[in-house]
Design a protein around this motif. Sequence first.
Motif, PDB file in Angstrom:
ATOM      1  N   ALA A  79      32.624  14.092  98.975  1.00  0.00           N
ATOM      2  CA  ALA A  79      32.589  12.764  98.357  1.00  0.00           C
ATOM      3  C   ALA A  79      33.377  12.796  97.046  1.00  0.00           C
ATOM      4  O   ALA A  79      33.464  13.825  96.369  1.00  0.00           O
ATOM      5  CB  ALA A  79      31.142  12.359  98.100  1.00  0.00           C
ATOM      6  N   GLY A  80      34.014  11.655  96.683  1.00  0.00           N
ATOM      7  CA  GLY A  80      34.778  11.577  95.443  1.00  0.00           C
ATOM      8  C   GLY A  80      35.732  10.402  95.446  1.00  0.00           C
ATOM      9  O   GLY A  80      35.622   9.477  96.262  1.00  0.00           O
ATOM     10  N   GLN A  81      36.728  10.435  94.501  1.00  0.00           N
ATOM     11  CA  GLN A  81      37.749   9.409  94.359  1.00  0.00           C
ATOM     12  C   GLN A  81      39.022   9.871  95.093  1.00  0.00           C
ATOM     13  O   GLN A  81      39.583  10.930  94.778  1.00  0.00           O
ATOM     14  CB  GLN A  81      38.062   9.165  92.874  1.00  0.00           C
ATOM     15  CG  GLN A  81      36.874   8.695  92.052  1.00  0.00           C
ATOM     16  CD  GLN A  81      36.517   7.252  92.367  1.00  0.00           C
ATOM     17  OE1 GLN A  81      37.371   6.494  92.872  1.00  0.00           O
ATOM     18  NE2 GLN A  81      35.283   6.860  92.070  1.00  0.00           N
ATOM     19  N   TYR A  82      39.502   9.049  96.071  1.00  0.00           N
ATOM     20  CA  TYR A  82      40.665   9.422  96.899  1.00  0.00           C
ATOM     21  C   TYR A  82      41.863   8.520  96.600  1.00  0.00           C
ATOM     22  O   TYR A  82      41.709   7.294  96.427  1.00  0.00           O
ATOM     23  CB  TYR A  82      40.290   9.360  98.374  1.00  0.00           C
ATOM     24  CG  TYR A  82      39.468  10.581  98.829  1.00  0.00           C
ATOM     25  CD1 TYR A  82      40.118  11.657  99.446  1.00  0.00           C
ATOM     26  CD2 TYR A  82      38.086  10.618  98.624  1.00  0.00           C
ATOM     27  CE1 TYR A  82      39.371  12.749  99.845  1.00  0.00           C
ATOM     28  CE2 TYR A  82      37.359  11.721  99.019  1.00  0.00           C
ATOM     29  CZ  TYR A  82      37.994  12.788  99.622  1.00  0.00           C
ATOM     30  OH  TYR A  82      37.291  13.898 100.012  1.00  0.00           O
ATOM     31  N   GLN A  83      43.082   9.176  96.575  1.00  0.00           N
ATOM     32  CA  GLN A  83      44.368   8.491  96.422  1.00  0.00           C
ATOM     33  C   GLN A  83      45.372   9.088  97.431  1.00  0.00           C
ATOM     34  O   GLN A  83      45.203  10.227  97.876  1.00  0.00           O
ATOM     35  CB  GLN A  83      44.933   8.676  95.010  1.00  0.00           C
ATOM     36  CG  GLN A  83      44.143   7.987  93.902  1.00  0.00           C
ATOM     37  CD  GLN A  83      44.690   8.303  92.542  1.00  0.00           C
ATOM     38  OE1 GLN A  83      44.694   9.476  92.131  1.00  0.00           O
ATOM     39  NE2 GLN A  83      45.198   7.289  91.848  1.00  0.00           N
ATOM     40  N   CYS A  84      46.434   8.262  97.703  1.00  0.00           N
ATOM     41  CA  CYS A  84      47.517   8.773  98.559  1.00  0.00           C
ATOM     42  C   CYS A  84      48.869   8.172  98.112  1.00  0.00           C
ATOM     43  O   CYS A  84      48.890   7.144  97.420  1.00  0.00           O
ATOM     44  CB  CYS A  84      47.275   8.475 100.034  1.00  0.00           C
ATOM     45  SG  CYS A  84      47.420   6.718 100.462  1.00  0.00           S
ATOM     46  N   GLN A  85      49.985   8.800  98.568  1.00  0.00           N
ATOM     47  CA  GLN A  85      51.356   8.340  98.232  1.00  0.00           C
ATOM     48  C   GLN A  85      52.314   8.806  99.341  1.00  0.00           C
ATOM     49  O   GLN A  85      52.131   9.876  99.918  1.00  0.00           O
ATOM     50  CB  GLN A  85      51.789   8.899  96.887  1.00  0.00           C
ATOM     51  CG  GLN A  85      53.134   8.389  96.406  1.00  0.00           C
ATOM     52  CD  GLN A  85      53.528   8.976  95.070  1.00  0.00           C
ATOM     53  OE1 GLN A  85      53.058  10.068  94.707  1.00  0.00           O
ATOM     54  NE2 GLN A  85      54.384   8.293  94.344  1.00  0.00           N
ATOM     55  N   GLY A  86      53.317   7.954  99.623  1.00  0.00           N
ATOM     56  CA  GLY A  86      54.296   8.307 100.658  1.00  0.00           C
ATOM     57  C   GLY A  86      55.626   8.753 100.047  1.00  0.00           C
ATOM     58  O   GLY A  86      56.040   8.228  99.018  1.00  0.00           O
ATOM     59  N   LYS A  87      56.306   9.719 100.705  1.00  0.00           N
ATOM     60  CA  LYS A  87      57.614  10.191 100.269  1.00  0.00           C
ATOM     61  C   LYS A  87      58.523  10.277 101.516  1.00  0.00           C
ATOM     62  O   LYS A  87      58.050  10.553 102.609  1.00  0.00           O
ATOM     63  CB  LYS A  87      57.519  11.539  99.583  1.00  0.00           C
ATOM     64  CG  LYS A  87      56.759  11.466  98.237  1.00  0.00           C
ATOM     65  CD  LYS A  87      56.846  12.782  97.500  1.00  0.00           C
ATOM     66  CE  LYS A  87      56.132  12.709  96.152  1.00  0.00           C
ATOM     67  NZ  LYS A  87      56.776  11.772  95.218  1.00  0.00           N
ATOM     68  N   ARG A  88      59.844  10.029 101.263  1.00  0.00           N
ATOM     69  CA  ARG A  88      60.826  10.079 102.353  1.00  0.00           C
ATOM     70  C   ARG A  88      62.202  10.449 101.787  1.00  0.00           C
ATOM     71  O   ARG A  88      62.416  10.418 100.578  1.00  0.00           O
ATOM     72  CB  ARG A  88      60.901   8.734 103.079  1.00  0.00           C
ATOM     73  CG  ARG A  88      61.225   7.576 102.202  1.00  0.00           C
ATOM     74  CD  ARG A  88      60.891   6.255 102.874  1.00  0.00           C
ATOM     75  NE  ARG A  88      61.649   6.001 104.063  1.00  0.00           N
ATOM     76  CZ  ARG A  88      62.755   5.267 104.128  1.00  0.00           C
ATOM     77  NH1 ARG A  88      63.225   4.706 103.011  1.00  0.00           N
ATOM     78  NH2 ARG A  88      63.356   5.058 105.259  1.00  0.00           N
ATOM     79  N   THR A  89      63.156  10.731 102.664  1.00  0.00           N
ATOM     80  CA  THR A  89      64.499  11.141 102.206  1.00  0.00           C
ATOM     81  C   THR A  89      65.388   9.949 101.913  1.00  0.00           C
ATOM     82  O   THR A  89      66.249  10.003 101.025  1.00  0.00           O
ATOM     83  CB  THR A  89      65.169  12.018 103.264  1.00  0.00           C
ATOM     84  OG1 THR A  89      65.215  11.305 104.512  1.00  0.00           O
ATOM     85  CG2 THR A  89      64.405  13.320 103.443  1.00  0.00           C
ATOM     86  N   ASP A  90      65.243   8.862 102.642  1.00  0.00           N
ATOM     87  CA  ASP A  90      66.061   7.672 102.425  1.00  0.00           C
ATOM     88  C   ASP A  90      65.418   6.825 101.329  1.00  0.00           C
ATOM     89  O   ASP A  90      64.297   7.069 100.870  1.00  0.00           O
ATOM     90  CB  ASP A  90      66.188   6.858 103.724  1.00  0.00           C
ATOM     91  CG  ASP A  90      66.959   7.612 104.813  1.00  0.00           C
ATOM     92  OD1 ASP A  90      67.775   8.463 104.426  1.00  0.00           O
ATOM     93  OD2 ASP A  90      66.650   7.364 106.004  1.00  0.00           O
ATOM     94  N   GLN A  91      66.207   5.808 100.993  1.00  0.00           N
ATOM     95  CA  GLN A  91      65.684   4.857 100.009  1.00  0.00           C
ATOM     96  C   GLN A  91      64.756   3.865 100.714  1.00  0.00           C
ATOM     97  O   GLN A  91      65.029   3.436 101.843  1.00  0.00           O
ATOM     98  CB  GLN A  91      66.848   4.092  99.364  1.00  0.00           C
ATOM     99  CG  GLN A  91      67.767   4.942  98.512  1.00  0.00           C
ATOM    100  CD  GLN A  91      67.070   5.496  97.279  1.00  0.00           C
ATOM    101  OE1 GLN A  91      66.088   4.912  96.803  1.00  0.00           O
ATOM    102  NE2 GLN A  91      67.572   6.619  96.792  1.00  0.00           N
ATOM    103  N   PRO A  92      63.724   3.503 100.131  1.00  0.00           N
ATOM    104  CA  PRO A  92      63.144   4.088  98.888  1.00  0.00           C
ATOM    105  C   PRO A  92      62.558   5.464  99.205  1.00  0.00           C
ATOM    106  O   PRO A  92      61.963   5.677 100.254  1.00  0.00           O
ATOM    107  CB  PRO A  92      62.063   3.092  98.483  1.00  0.00           C
ATOM    108  CG  PRO A  92      61.622   2.488  99.775  1.00  0.00           C
ATOM    109  CD  PRO A  92      62.839   2.452 100.676  1.00  0.00           C
ATOM    110  N   GLN A  93      62.713   6.352  98.321  1.00  0.00           N
ATOM    111  CA  GLN A  93      62.282   7.724  98.563  1.00  0.00           C
ATOM    112  C   GLN A  93      60.777   7.945  98.342  1.00  0.00           C
ATOM    113  O   GLN A  93      60.270   8.977  98.762  1.00  0.00           O
ATOM    114  CB  GLN A  93      63.082   8.655  97.654  1.00  0.00           C
ATOM    115  CG  GLN A  93      64.574   8.677  98.011  1.00  0.00           C
ATOM    116  CD  GLN A  93      65.348   9.634  97.128  1.00  0.00           C
ATOM    117  OE1 GLN A  93      64.866  10.041  96.058  1.00  0.00           O
ATOM    118  NE2 GLN A  93      66.557   9.998  97.555  1.00  0.00           N
ATOM    119  N   SER A  94      60.060   6.974  97.714  1.00  0.00           N
ATOM    120  CA  SER A  94      58.600   7.128  97.508  1.00  0.00           C
ATOM    121  C   SER A  94      57.956   5.752  97.412  1.00  0.00           C
ATOM    122  O   SER A  94      58.643   4.749  97.195  1.00  0.00           O
ATOM    123  CB  SER A  94      58.298   7.936  96.245  1.00  0.00           C
ATOM    124  OG  SER A  94      58.681   7.210  95.082  1.00  0.00           O
ATOM    125  N   SER A  95      56.691   5.801  97.573  1.00  0.00           N
ATOM    126  CA  SER A  95      55.891   4.580  97.390  1.00  0.00           C
ATOM    127  C   SER A  95      55.103   4.704  96.075  1.00  0.00           C
ATOM    128  O   SER A  95      55.052   5.770  95.456  1.00  0.00           O
ATOM    129  CB  SER A  95      54.896   4.387  98.546  1.00  0.00           C
ATOM    130  OG  SER A  95      53.899   5.394  98.498  1.00  0.00           O
TER     131      SER A  95
END
Length: 587
Positions: A83-99
């Motif tokens: 249990a706790g505080q959860y976060q996430c993020q996306g990354k990729r090679t093309d643009q946009p390279q992250s969220s």
Amino acid sequence: MVHSWFCVLLLLNTLIYCGHSQDLPRASVKIVSPQEPLYSGERITLQCYIPENTDWTYVWKRNSQLFPIETSKTTTIILPNNAGQYQCQGKRTDQPQSSYISPNHPISVTAPPTASVSVSPQGLLYAGETVTLQCDISNYTDWTYWWYRKDQLPSPGSPSKTISTLSDQVSQYQCHGRRTDRPQSSQRSVSLHISVTDQSKAVLSISPQWMNPGDSVTLNCKVKESSTGWRFSWYKTVPYRAGLPSLLDKSYSVETLSGYGTTEESYTLSPAGPTDTGGYVCRAGRGDPVYYTDYSEPQFLWSGDLQSSVSVRINPNRTQHFTSKSLSLTCDLKGNSTGWRLMRYTETGVESGCSPNWRSITGSTCTITSTDTGDSGVYWCESGSGQYSNAVNITVSVLPSGCSTSVLVRVVGGLVVAAVLLTILFLLCQYKKKKDSCSNRRFWPVHPQGTNQDPQQDQGSTQVQSPDAGFTGNDNIYNMMNLSGNIDNDSAGVSAVDGSGDVTYAQIQPKRLDKKEIEKPADPNENRVHSEMKTMKTTASSGPVDVTYAEIDLRKMIKTQKKKKSTTLPESESVYSPVKTARIQSP
């Protein structure tokens, strides 16, 4: 010119970069399964959601710390450890390279429902009593219940559990529930300790315990220890009979005053009469099947009034007695009733009033040959049919040191005699205060007597002129005297020669001046006093002569103002009166 085009290209590149930065996708964490609330022990699936593009590599964080090996779009955790505080993020090679990195999503554990165990009846439980245990789980109804005794898991059962023989099943009891839907299990209940006490006892009190005809009498019943759920029943005691419900010691059987009772703790006899005297008991019951307490100790309703069928007599006839004395109690039968016995009630209970210890029985009389303080109590007679006599409350005390009954009798007798003597003295004093016959001493010299005086001639010349101011008036005192030739100095009274003769006398008229009112006697000759006459020598102008006189003692009473005591006046001076001569005829 070349420089101008370079500036335009640089501005366009900056604008393109800024536009791409404003269009970065936003990530968010969602719970795939199960739906909230989440319970301990469940597996939770989380998903990182980014609306644009699909070729993301995902980065997961819990409490701002990276999950280094997790790169997929979903992740599975087990509660409660994760249990706790959860976060996430996306990354990729093309643009946009992250969220953008997602906001924190809390994953917390909701406690499952808690089971609880209750027992009925509540309070103290007794050996042999039947009780029911109940398992309660809030919020849901489709539970399967499991009972634990000393942490041993028995087979599943109903939400209630009945224990019929507590003495064999004293233990710790718990329960919990299971179900097919979420939550699939409840928390186990806190342990309930089941213990038992000895056989319960009812306690009866009666108020008032000494009855006056017409009074209302209240019986009050309680269970000795604190407990609930009781219903009370009331009984009157009768001499023991086989086949009737009886007390444990078989001292009495009981007859019902009420059925299987009432939740009220009191029962009223209103108005109470002579037939209501006697013993009473109560008991309580509860549960199904009914569990009963033992009968209470008998309590008694007494009357000091004599009954028509029997009465109890005491000899000596008093309620206060002293140790080491003889005392007898008799059941005085007035009818044809039989089977009477003497009973006694003390703080320790009821017993036969004539036990063999220091006692003897003759007919219907019980004699205590040597009393003791333990013989104190309430005594009465009762018959085999349940009739009761009047009751007497006897107290036996120890005499103070050095004191005995004979001493007490002598002291009381002395006080009585003293009171009689004082009364007699008082009456004598009252009599003396009313007595008027006291006088002062007076000497009355007499002139030489003649033998031929005419009393009528001497009447006016012989009035008494007493120098004593305390006496004057009309009460006459006559002092009779012999003729001068026949006076005897040692004789008393009046003497005369045969035939007629002259008698010499003195007439005195005293009157009390210290009295304001006095009644005059109807007869002027009343209150005469006769005294002895004496002769003495005296000297006159013509030479020595014989003088005849009378000596009279008069005492004058003086009343003091505050104390009513009589005193005598000091002796006054002598007063001399003339003497008259009268002629009397002898018979």
